[in-house]
Design a protein around this motif. Structure first.
Motif, PDB file in Angstrom:
ATOM      1  N   CYS A  15       0.837  -1.214   0.000  1.00 47.98           N
ATOM      2  CA  CYS A  15       0.000   0.000   0.000  1.00 47.98           C
ATOM      3  C   CYS A  15       0.864   1.253   0.000  1.00 47.98           C
ATOM      4  O   CYS A  15       0.542   2.242  -0.660  1.00 47.98           O
ATOM      5  N   LEU A  16       1.967   1.220   0.758  1.00 51.58           N
ATOM      6  CA  LEU A  16       2.875   2.362   0.806  1.00 51.58           C
ATOM      7  C   LEU A  16       3.494   2.604  -0.565  1.00 51.58           C
ATOM      8  O   LEU A  16       3.560   3.747  -1.034  1.00 51.58           O
ATOM      9  N   VAL A  17       3.917   1.519  -1.237  1.00 50.53           N
ATOM     10  CA  VAL A  17       4.502   1.651  -2.574  1.00 50.53           C
ATOM     11  C   VAL A  17       3.481   2.213  -3.555  1.00 50.53           C
ATOM     12  O   VAL A  17       3.788   3.103  -4.357  1.00 50.53           O
ATOM     13  N   LEU A  18       2.240   1.705  -3.487  1.00 47.21           N
ATOM     14  CA  LEU A  18       1.183   2.205  -4.367  1.00 47.21           C
ATOM     15  C   LEU A  18       0.917   3.685  -4.115  1.00 47.21           C
ATOM     16  O   LEU A  18       0.660   4.451  -5.038  1.00 47.21           O
ATOM     17  N   PHE A  19       0.980   4.078  -2.829  1.00 44.58           N
ATOM     18  CA  PHE A  19       0.770   5.479  -2.480  1.00 44.58           C
ATOM     19  C   PHE A  19       1.861   6.354  -3.084  1.00 44.58           C
ATOM     20  O   PHE A  19       1.595   7.415  -3.652  1.00 44.58           O
ATOM     21  N   VAL A  20       3.110   5.891  -2.973  1.00 44.36           N
ATOM     22  CA  VAL A  20       4.236   6.630  -3.545  1.00 44.36           C
ATOM     23  C   VAL A  20       4.074   6.757  -5.058  1.00 44.36           C
ATOM     24  O   VAL A  20       4.278   7.826  -5.635  1.00 44.36           O
ATOM     25  N   VAL A  21       3.722   5.635  -5.714  1.00 45.15           N
ATOM     26  CA  VAL A  21       3.538   5.652  -7.163  1.00 45.15           C
ATOM     27  C   VAL A  21       2.431   6.616  -7.562  1.00 45.15           C
ATOM     28  O   VAL A  21       2.559   7.384  -8.524  1.00 45.15           O
ATOM     29  N   ALA A  22       1.342   6.611  -6.790  1.00 43.05           N
ATOM     30  CA  ALA A  22       0.223   7.501  -7.098  1.00 43.05           C
ATOM     31  C   ALA A  22       0.636   8.963  -6.971  1.00 43.05           C
ATOM     32  O   ALA A  22       0.302   9.799  -7.814  1.00 43.05           O
ATOM     33  N   MET A 239       8.136   2.941   8.658  1.00 42.41           N
ATOM     34  CA  MET A 239       7.420   3.386   7.457  1.00 42.41           C
ATOM     35  C   MET A 239       6.884   4.802   7.647  1.00 42.41           C
ATOM     36  O   MET A 239       6.883   5.606   6.716  1.00 42.41           O
ATOM     37  N   ASN A 240       6.423   5.109   8.863  1.00 34.82           N
ATOM     38  CA  ASN A 240       5.930   6.459   9.153  1.00 34.82           C
ATOM     39  C   ASN A 240       7.035   7.498   9.021  1.00 34.82           C
ATOM     40  O   ASN A 240       6.813   8.598   8.502  1.00 34.82           O
ATOM     41  N   ASN A 241       8.235   7.159   9.503  1.00 31.25           N
ATOM     42  CA  ASN A 241       9.366   8.076   9.373  1.00 31.25           C
ATOM     43  C   ASN A 241       9.723   8.306   7.909  1.00 31.25           C
ATOM     44  O   ASN A 241      10.039   9.428   7.499  1.00 31.25           O
ATOM     45  N   PHE A 242       9.662   7.233   7.129  1.00 31.75           N
ATOM     46  CA  PHE A 242       9.920   7.349   5.695  1.00 31.75           C
ATOM     47  C   PHE A 242       8.885   8.260   5.035  1.00 31.75           C
ATOM     48  O   PHE A 242       9.224   9.137   4.230  1.00 31.75           O
ATOM     49  N   MET A 243       7.612   8.071   5.396  1.00 32.96           N
ATOM     50  CA  MET A 243       6.543   8.880   4.811  1.00 32.96           C
ATOM     51  C   MET A 243       6.695  10.353   5.185  1.00 32.96           C
ATOM     52  O   MET A 243       6.414  11.245   4.381  1.00 32.96           O
ATOM     53  N   THR A 244       7.133  10.615   6.417  1.00 31.89           N
ATOM     54  CA  THR A 244       7.325  12.003   6.851  1.00 31.89           C
ATOM     55  C   THR A 244       8.384  12.689   5.993  1.00 31.89           C
ATOM     56  O   THR A 244       8.173  13.809   5.497  1.00 31.89           O
ATOM     57  N   LEU A 245       9.516  12.022   5.787  1.00 34.60           N
ATOM     58  CA  LEU A 245      10.572  12.579   4.942  1.00 34.60           C
ATOM     59  C   LEU A 245      10.099  12.731   3.502  1.00 34.60           C
ATOM     60  O   LEU A 245      10.411  13.722   2.823  1.00 34.60           O
ATOM     61  N   PHE A 246       9.322  11.780   3.044  1.00 36.92           N
ATOM     62  CA  PHE A 246       8.797  11.788   1.677  1.00 36.92           C
ATOM     63  C   PHE A 246       7.881  13.000   1.452  1.00 36.92           C
ATOM     64  O   PHE A 246       7.998  13.714   0.454  1.00 36.92           O
ATOM     65  N   ILE A 247       6.978  13.254   2.391  1.00 35.31           N
ATOM     66  CA  ILE A 247       6.039  14.379   2.277  1.00 35.31           C
ATOM     67  C   ILE A 247       6.784  15.707   2.340  1.00 35.31           C
ATOM     68  O   ILE A 247       6.465  16.655   1.602  1.00 35.31           O
ATOM     69  N   ILE A 248       7.773  15.810   3.224  1.00 38.40           N
ATOM     70  CA  ILE A 248       8.549  17.046   3.331  1.00 38.40           C
ATOM     71  C   ILE A 248       9.262  17.333   2.009  1.00 38.40           C
ATOM     72  O   ILE A 248       9.296  18.484   1.541  1.00 38.40           O
TER      73      ILE A 248
END
Length: 304
Positions: A15-22, A239-248
């Motif tokens: 789901c995380l990968v799909l979110f990134v791709v989207a 995964m949450n830490n990764f998402m935080t850096l990704f959004i920033i």
């Protein structure tokens, strides 16, 4: 349907990968310089027809036009329109989020009993033993009023959130709007290196709210005296830490209007999670404790 921890972990990663791709795919709304592509722009005159595609027709265009009408026509502030429509959408999906969060929390609360059942049948791979284990787990779910599907209902909200993401990117007037000295059509990264304080503060707020939006579940879970961190939770924290850096990162390289959207969403997430835990999850915790007490009482009476 019983999902083991490994399967759940893989599902979350997928789901995380799909979110990134989207999210990456959504950048097609902008050209290489970060400007909105003319044919992707949405305004009040944009045709609302099936020719635009079913996703745009059902979600993106209605949301975009609602933001424009509320913000630009009624309130004369398109940024306020983004904030209010974001709040409205989150109110609409609140019942789904409540059900999902409560179910996930109950799943954590019954982990000791779940492990007891799994250990009882450990090493017993015959069909009869597996069926008995499955039956006991299903009974455990029934006793605590847990639906296996409830924890996955959150994914029903993803199309709406993706549509909101698309809408904010494609609203033409946002790119000509200034707020607190910030051009909502500008990329913050271009101004941060010029040491323009408004854009630095903007990214700092995005980072701070994103961090707490990701951490709020853990913070609220620790209110429970029985809380204990599992390996699954540690994996989720990574995964949450990764998402935080990704959004920033995306907030820095995309138009500042997206940062406005993320800040609003993060603040809503923090408030929503606080509300769900205080008024729903902690009630569910009491229900699980009561169910366990009743179960033990029945067993004791039966053994007398």
């Amino acid at each position: 349907m019983i999902l083991d921890n490994k399967t759940k972990k893989y599902l979350k990663i997928i789901c995380l990968v799909l979110f990134v791709v989207a999210l990456t795919g959504c950048t097609a709304n902008l050209d290489s310089s970060g400007k909105l592509i003319a044919k992707r722009a949405i305004n009040l005159n944009t045709p609302w027809t099936m020719k635009s595609g079913i996703f745009d027709f059902l979600l993106v265009i209605p949301i975009s036009k609602s933001i424009i009408y509320l913000g630009d026509v009624l309130l004369n502030n398109i940024a306020l329109g983004v904030i209010l429509i974001t709040i409205l959408i989150n109110i609409i999906i609140l019942p789904i989020m409540i059900k999902s969060t409560v179910s996930q929390q109950k799943m954590q609360l019954i982990q000791p009993e779940m492990e007891r059942i799994q250990n009882k049948y450990k090493g017993r791979k015959d069909q009869t033993s597996q069926m008995r284990m499955s039956a006991e787990i299903q009974a455990l779910y029934k006793k605590n009023d847990i639906s296996m599907l409830a924890s996955f209902t959150t994914f029903l909200t993803l199309p709406i959130m993706f549509a909101m993401w698309q809408a904010v990117q494609r609203i033409e007037i946002l790119y000509q709007t200034n707020m607190f000295g910030i051009n909502l059509g500008a990329k913050p990264i271009d101004h941060v290196f010029k040491f323009e304080i408004a854009y630095i503060v903007l990214l700092a707020i995005v980072a701070l709210t994103q961090y707490f939006a990701m951490k709020i579940n853990t913070i609220m879970s620790k209110r429970n005296p029985k809380y204990r961190e599992t390996s699954q939770m540690q994996s989720m924290n990574m995964m949450n830490n990764f998402m935080t850096l990704f959004i920033i990162y995306f907030a820095a390289i995309m138009p500042a209007a997206m940062s406005l959207y993320w800040m609003t969403t993060n603040i809503i997430t923090i408030v929503r999670t606080w509300y769900i835990y205080i008024y729903h999850v902690e009630k569910a915790q009491k229900e699980v404790d009561q169910a366990n007490t009743n179960y033990l009482t029945k067993r004791q009476n039966k053994n007398k």
